[in-house]
Design an enzyme around this catalytic site. Structure first.
Site, PDB file in Angstrom:
ATOM      1  N   THR A  32       1.198  -1.264   0.288  1.00 32.44           N
ATOM      2  CA  THR A  32       0.181  -0.098   0.037  1.00 32.44           C
ATOM      3  C   THR A  32       0.552   1.692   0.334  1.00 32.44           C
ATOM      4  OG1 THR A  32      -2.287  -0.840   1.295  1.00 32.44           O
ATOM      5  CG2 THR A  32      -1.993   1.679   1.273  1.00 32.44           C
ATOM      6  N   ARG A  58     -14.735  -6.156   0.943  1.00 30.47           N
ATOM      7  CA  ARG A  58     -14.042  -5.134   1.932  1.00 30.47           C
ATOM      8  C   ARG A  58     -13.222  -4.361   1.574  1.00 30.47           C
ATOM      9  NH1 ARG A  58      -8.716  -3.859   3.040  1.00 30.47           N
ATOM     10  NH2 ARG A  58      -8.202  -4.658   5.297  1.00 30.47           N
ATOM     11  N   VAL A  59     -13.006  -4.019   2.851  1.00 31.10           N
ATOM     12  CA  VAL A  59     -12.546  -2.227   2.913  1.00 31.10           C
ATOM     13  C   VAL A  59     -11.726  -2.422   3.968  1.00 31.10           C
ATOM     14  CG1 VAL A  59     -13.837   0.437   2.826  1.00 31.10           C
ATOM     15  CG2 VAL A  59     -14.389  -1.129   1.444  1.00 31.10           C
ATOM     16  N   GLY A  60     -10.178  -1.310   4.052  1.00 29.60           N
ATOM     17  CA  GLY A  60      -8.812  -1.598   4.328  1.00 29.60           C
ATOM     18  C   GLY A  60      -9.452  -0.159   5.459  1.00 29.60           C
ATOM     19  N   ASP A  61      -7.949   0.165   5.720  1.00 24.92           N
ATOM     20  CA  ASP A  61      -8.661   1.114   6.936  1.00 24.92           C
ATOM     21  C   ASP A  61      -7.641   2.608   5.733  1.00 24.92           C
ATOM     22  OD1 ASP A  61      -6.124   0.591   6.606  1.00 24.92           O
ATOM     23  OD2 ASP A  61      -4.298   1.889   7.377  1.00 24.92           O
ATOM     24  N   THR A 110       0.192   1.707   7.691  1.00 27.27           N
ATOM     25  CA  THR A 110      -0.110   0.454   6.897  1.00 27.27           C
ATOM     26  C   THR A 110       0.484  -1.133   7.368  1.00 27.27           C
ATOM     27  OG1 THR A 110       1.316  -0.041   4.162  1.00 27.27           O
ATOM     28  CG2 THR A 110       2.406   1.283   5.976  1.00 27.27           C
ATOM     29  N   GLY A 111      -0.658  -1.849   6.872  1.00 23.95           N
ATOM     30  CA  GLY A 111      -0.156  -3.343   7.127  1.00 23.95           C
ATOM     31  C   GLY A 111      -2.051  -3.610   7.647  1.00 23.95           C
ATOM     32  N   ASP A 112      -2.338  -4.070   8.840  1.00 23.18           N
ATOM     33  CA  ASP A 112      -3.612  -5.118   9.165  1.00 23.18           C
ATOM     34  C   ASP A 112      -4.690  -3.701   8.900  1.00 23.18           C
ATOM     35  OD1 ASP A 112      -2.052  -7.374   8.968  1.00 23.18           O
ATOM     36  OD2 ASP A 112      -1.945  -7.074  10.810  1.00 23.18           O
TER      37      ASP A 112
HETATM   38  N1  ASP Z   1      -3.669  -1.497   5.608  1.00 25.64           N
HETATM   39  C1  ASP Z   1      -3.871  -1.128   4.707  1.00 25.64           C
HETATM   40  C2  ASP Z   1      -5.661  -2.511   4.054  1.00 25.64           C
HETATM   41  O1  ASP Z   1      -5.927  -3.154   5.065  1.00 25.64           O
HETATM   42  C3  ASP Z   1      -3.250  -3.340   3.419  1.00 25.64           C
HETATM   43  C4  ASP Z   1      -2.352  -2.628   3.856  1.00 25.64           C
HETATM   44  O2  ASP Z   1      -0.930  -1.121   4.086  1.00 25.64           O
HETATM   45  O3  ASP Z   1      -0.700  -2.846   2.410  1.00 25.64           O
HETATM   46  O4  ASP Z   1      -6.632  -2.275   3.027  1.00 25.64           O
END
Ligand code: ASP
Length: 304
Positions: free
Chosen positions: A165, A193-196, A216-218
Site C-alpha cells: 500500500t 472488503r474495505v480497509g483502513d 499501512t498494514g493490517d
Molecule cells: N492497510 C491496507 C488495508 O488493510 C493494506 C496495506 O497497508 O498494505 O487495506
C-alpha cells in the site's frame, strides 16, 4: 521547513527475499514519488497537491499495491481504495472498492473538491469518476504477474494479506499539513472488503494543529484503533511528541491486538516519524534543509 514523507507498505516484503535488483526498484520508485511531491512544495505549492502527486507516482508504479500493480481480490479483480485529507480545512475525500480508475487518489481529491460527500464506493464512485472525467482503464491495466502469483499463494494458504500500500504526508511552506493513501487492499480479500486507507481517521488523517498520518498494514486493526486520528489526539490532548505518539500507536496498541503494520507522520513543526512493528516498510523523506533518503528495512536509516 517544508517536507514530505512517503511509504510503500509495511510488512509485505520478506527481507530475506530482497534481491539487489528489487531493492533498486524500490529506491527508484520511492525517489520518483518523492521528487513528484517535493517539486510541488519547492514551487510554493500546497501540501495537499504534494501528497496527491506523490501518491499518483506510486499508483503509476507497478511495483506498489495501488493503481497499476494493485493486488487481486478473491474474484481475481482489482478493487481500489484511496483517501486524501487537508489539515488546514479538515476537508477530506475518499473512494472505496472502486474499479477502472487509473489514479484513485485523484478521484478522492475530486470527491473532496467537487462533491458534498466524503466517501464514495463501488459503482457509484465509478459513475462519479466518469462524470468528473478522470482517466479510466481496462481492468487488465492494473494486473501484474507478481500480484497474480501473490493471489495464487494466498488462495493455497487461504489467507488475505496486506501488501505494498502507498501513502504520503507533507508540510508545505505555509505550515499546512496533508495526508493521502492509496491501495488495492488485501490480496484475496472478499465480500467488498474495505480497509483502513480510505477511512478518515483510521488509515489517513491530517490536522494543522497536530500532524498528518498515514497507516499501512493490517487494516482491520487500524480501523478498530482509529490509529491515524489517535496519534493526532495524543498530540492534542496529551501534548506528547510525535515520536512517542507513533510508538504508542504501533508498538503498544497495534502490537497488543496482534496487528502488524506501520505509519508515517509529520507534525506541525515538520518533524517526520516513520515507524513499524515489522521488518520492512519501504519509505522515503525529503526536507527543505536538504536532508533526504529512502530505506526499506528496520532499523536502517533514521531521520536526523
Ligand atoms: N492497510 C491496507 C488495508 O488493510 C493494506 C496495506 O497497508 O498494505 O487495506
Amino acid at each position: 521547513m517544508y517536507c514530505i514523507a512517503i511509504h510503500g507498505g509495511a510488512g509485505s516484503l520478506d527481507a530475506s527475499a530482497l534481491t539487489p535488483e528489487l531493492e533498486k526498484l524500490y529506491h527508484e520508485g520511492l525517489n520518483r514519488a518523492l521528487n513528484a511531491g517535493y517539486s510541488v512544495l519547492r514551487h510554493c505549492g500546497s501540501a495537499l497537491d504534494a501528497v496527491r502527486n506523490a501518491v499518483m507516482a506510486l499508483e503509476d508504479d507497478p511495483l506498489f499495491n495501488a493503481g497499476k500493480g494493485a493486488v487481486f481480490n478473491f474474484d481475481g479483480v482489482h478493487e481500489l481504495d484511496a483517501a486524501i485529507m487537508c489539515g488546514k480545512t479538515h476537508e477530506a475525500g475518499a473512494v472505496a472498492a472502486v474499479r477502472h480508475v487509473r489514479n484513485p487518489v485523484l478521484l478522492a481529491h475530486n470527491v473532496m473538491n467537487g462533491s458534498e460527500y466524503v466517501l464514495l464506493s463501488g459503482e457509484g464512485a465509478l459513475d462519479y469518476a466518469r462524470r468528473a472525467g478522470v482517466a479510466l482503464e481496462e481492468m487488465s491495466y492494473f494486473s501484474t504477474p507478481g500480484k497474480y502469483r501473490q493471489l495464487l499463494d494466498a488462495k493455497m494458504q487461504r489467507f488475505a494479506r496486506p501488501s505494498d500500500t502507498v501513502g504520503a504526508v507533507a508540510r508545505d511552506m505555509h505550515g499546512n499539513l496533508a495526508a493521502a493513501s492509496s491501495t488495492g487492499g488485501l490480496t484475496n480479500k472478499r465480500f467488498g472488503r474495505v480497509g483502513d486507507s480510505p477511512v478518515i481517521g483510521a488509515g489517513t488523517y491530517a490536522d494543522n494543529a497536530t500532524c498528518a498520518v498515514c497507516c499501512t498494514g493490517d487494516g482491520e486493526y487500524f480501523i478498530r484503533l482509529v490509529s491515524a486520528y489517535d496519534v493526532s489526539a495524543m498530540l492534542r490532548y496529551r501534548g506528547i511528541s510525535l515520536e512517542e505518539a507513533c510508538r504508542i500507536a504501533i508498538n503498544e496498541k497495534l502490537t497488543a491486538l496482534g496487528g502488524e503494520g506501520g505509519m508515517i507522520a509529520i507534525d506541525r513543526t515538520g518533524k517526520i516519524e516513520m515507524t513499524a512493528n515489522c521488518a520492512t516498510m519501504p519509505r522515503g523523506w525529503m526536507q527543505s534543509d536538504g536532508r533526504r533518503g529512502t530505506a526499506i528495512t528496520f532499523p536502517e536509516a533514521t531521520i536526523g
